[in-house]
Design a protein around this motif. Structure first.
Motif, PDB file in Angstrom:
ATOM      1  N   ASN A  93       0.450  -1.536  -0.088  1.00  0.00           N
ATOM      2  CA  ASN A  93       0.039   0.051  -0.113  1.00  0.00           C
ATOM      3  C   ASN A  93       0.718   1.264  -0.404  1.00  0.00           C
ATOM      4  O   ASN A  93       0.963   2.252  -0.608  1.00  0.00           O
ATOM      5  CB  ASN A  93      -0.597   0.098   1.538  1.00  0.00           C
ATOM      6  N   ASP A  94       1.908   1.289   0.763  1.00  0.00           N
ATOM      7  CA  ASP A  94       2.576   2.069   1.079  1.00  0.00           C
ATOM      8  C   ASP A  94       3.192   2.525  -0.522  1.00  0.00           C
ATOM      9  O   ASP A  94       3.289   3.930  -0.788  1.00  0.00           O
ATOM     10  CB  ASP A  94       4.230   2.460   1.935  1.00  0.00           C
ATOM     11  N   VAL A  95       3.753   1.372  -1.406  1.00  0.00           N
ATOM     12  CA  VAL A  95       3.772   2.160  -2.947  1.00  0.00           C
ATOM     13  C   VAL A  95       2.493   2.633  -3.526  1.00  0.00           C
ATOM     14  O   VAL A  95       3.114   4.147  -4.850  1.00  0.00           O
ATOM     15  CB  VAL A  95       4.664   0.671  -3.562  1.00  0.00           C
ATOM     16  N   GLN A 121      -0.811   9.066  -4.649  1.00  0.00           N
ATOM     17  CA  GLN A 121      -0.601  10.497  -4.305  1.00  0.00           C
ATOM     18  C   GLN A 121      -2.392  10.580  -3.754  1.00  0.00           C
ATOM     19  O   GLN A 121      -2.841  11.525  -3.487  1.00  0.00           O
ATOM     20  CB  GLN A 121      -0.688  12.229  -4.431  1.00  0.00           C
ATOM     21  N   VAL A 122      -2.811   8.661  -2.791  1.00  0.00           N
ATOM     22  CA  VAL A 122      -4.267   9.420  -2.490  1.00  0.00           C
ATOM     23  C   VAL A 122      -3.658   8.042  -1.206  1.00  0.00           C
ATOM     24  O   VAL A 122      -2.907   7.866  -0.752  1.00  0.00           O
ATOM     25  CB  VAL A 122      -5.103   8.093  -3.217  1.00  0.00           C
ATOM     26  N   ASP A 123      -4.878   8.354  -0.039  1.00  0.00           N
ATOM     27  CA  ASP A 123      -4.751   7.680   0.659  1.00  0.00           C
ATOM     28  C   ASP A 123      -4.864   6.213   0.867  1.00  0.00           C
ATOM     29  O   ASP A 123      -6.119   5.598   0.039  1.00  0.00           O
ATOM     30  CB  ASP A 123      -5.400   8.441   2.449  1.00  0.00           C
ATOM     31  N   GLN A 124      -4.628   5.380   2.046  1.00  0.00           N
ATOM     32  CA  GLN A 124      -5.378   4.088   2.178  1.00  0.00           C
ATOM     33  C   GLN A 124      -6.402   3.574   2.057  1.00  0.00           C
ATOM     34  O   GLN A 124      -6.390   2.610   1.261  1.00  0.00           O
ATOM     35  CB  GLN A 124      -4.428   3.177   3.595  1.00  0.00           C
ATOM     36  N   SER A 125      -7.559   4.276   1.949  1.00  0.00           N
ATOM     37  CA  SER A 125      -8.525   3.795   1.737  1.00  0.00           C
ATOM     38  C   SER A 125      -9.429   3.529   0.486  1.00  0.00           C
ATOM     39  O   SER A 125      -9.905   2.969   0.028  1.00  0.00           O
ATOM     40  CB  SER A 125      -9.541   4.659   3.009  1.00  0.00           C
TER      41      SER A 125
END
Ligand code: GLV
Ligand code: MN
Length: 226
Positions: free
Chosen positions: A199-201, A207-211
């Motif tokens: 997910n970090d990649v 440029q969005v968040d995890q959700s």
């Protein structure tokens, strides 16, 4: 002395560069014999392509394929189906450097963003009205609504799609200069790989968040097909 040596060397470098550029633009290599019908069962020999069946066991049916005659099942999230006629199911194509697909699209259906690492694609609209587009490496978007009887070309490796913008079903026949063009299907490659891309990649890349990433992964993980 140094001057006379450097000229041939720079010519050699020039020729090597030109050769590398030309060879990297080629499609599949030329065949070295009439045919080499693929032995798809051969597991003990590894070559670039498939080993040939002995000519004594080659039959007419190795050179014929009826799989593109019927529409595929478009009952899926994209409203489309790609039926492939490549060396994996049409062994007579082995070493001949070409293959074909049939793309069926319901109204509003899409053959989603994808690329073919080993082939340029030439398409012919058999039925319907289809928005076709691709993006170049300079990030230029080229697109057009293409109608029955018209054609398009997608240069090798570039990301592209077909989207049915008509009111009825659309059918597109595509041809490739490779016996096995390969498909990198963007949503499944990015959000459905095994194991998953961390997910970090993906959050950093898009440029969005995890959700957002988790939502996309929930749609595309677990399958490379649709
Ligand atoms: C169409 O883009 C296809 O890959 O057949
Ligand atoms: Mn394609």
């Amino acid at each position: 002395m140094e001057y006379s040596n450097s000229k041939p060397r720079s010519l050699l470098i020039l020729f090597a560069t030109v050769f590398l550029i030309i060879s990297s633009c080629r499609a599949d290599p030329d065949p070295l014999q009439d045919f080499c019908v693929a032995n798809l069962q051969a597991t003990d020999i590894t070559v670039d392509g498939f080993p040939c069946k002995p000519t004594s066991s080659v039959v007419s049916d190795d050179f014929f394929f009826s799989g593109l005659s019927a529409p595929g099942n478009t009952n899926n999230m994209f409203g489309s189906n790609i039926t492939q006629a490549n060396v994996a199911n049409f062994p007579g194509l082995n070493t001949l450097g070409l293959s074909m697909n049939r793309v069926d699209l319901v109204p509003g259906g899409i053959n989603p963003l994808h690329s073919h690492p080993r082939a340029t694609e030439l398409g012919f609209i058999l039925q319907g009205e289809v928005l076709v587009g691709f993006v170049s490496t300079a990030n230029a978007f080229y697109s057009k609504t293409v109608k029955a009887g018209e054609s398009f070309v997608i240069p090798r490796g570039l990301v592209h799609f077909q989207f049915n913008v008509g009111t009825g079903n659309a059918v597109v026949i595509t041809a490739f200069d490779s016996q096995l063009p390969g498909v990198v299907l963007a949503p499944f490659t990015l959000f459905g790989s095994t194991p998953a891309i961390p997910n970090d990649v993906l959050t950093k890349t898009f440029q969005v968040d995890q959700s957002v990433i988790n939502l996309l992964k929930s749609k595309f993980s677990g399958s490379t097909n649709y």
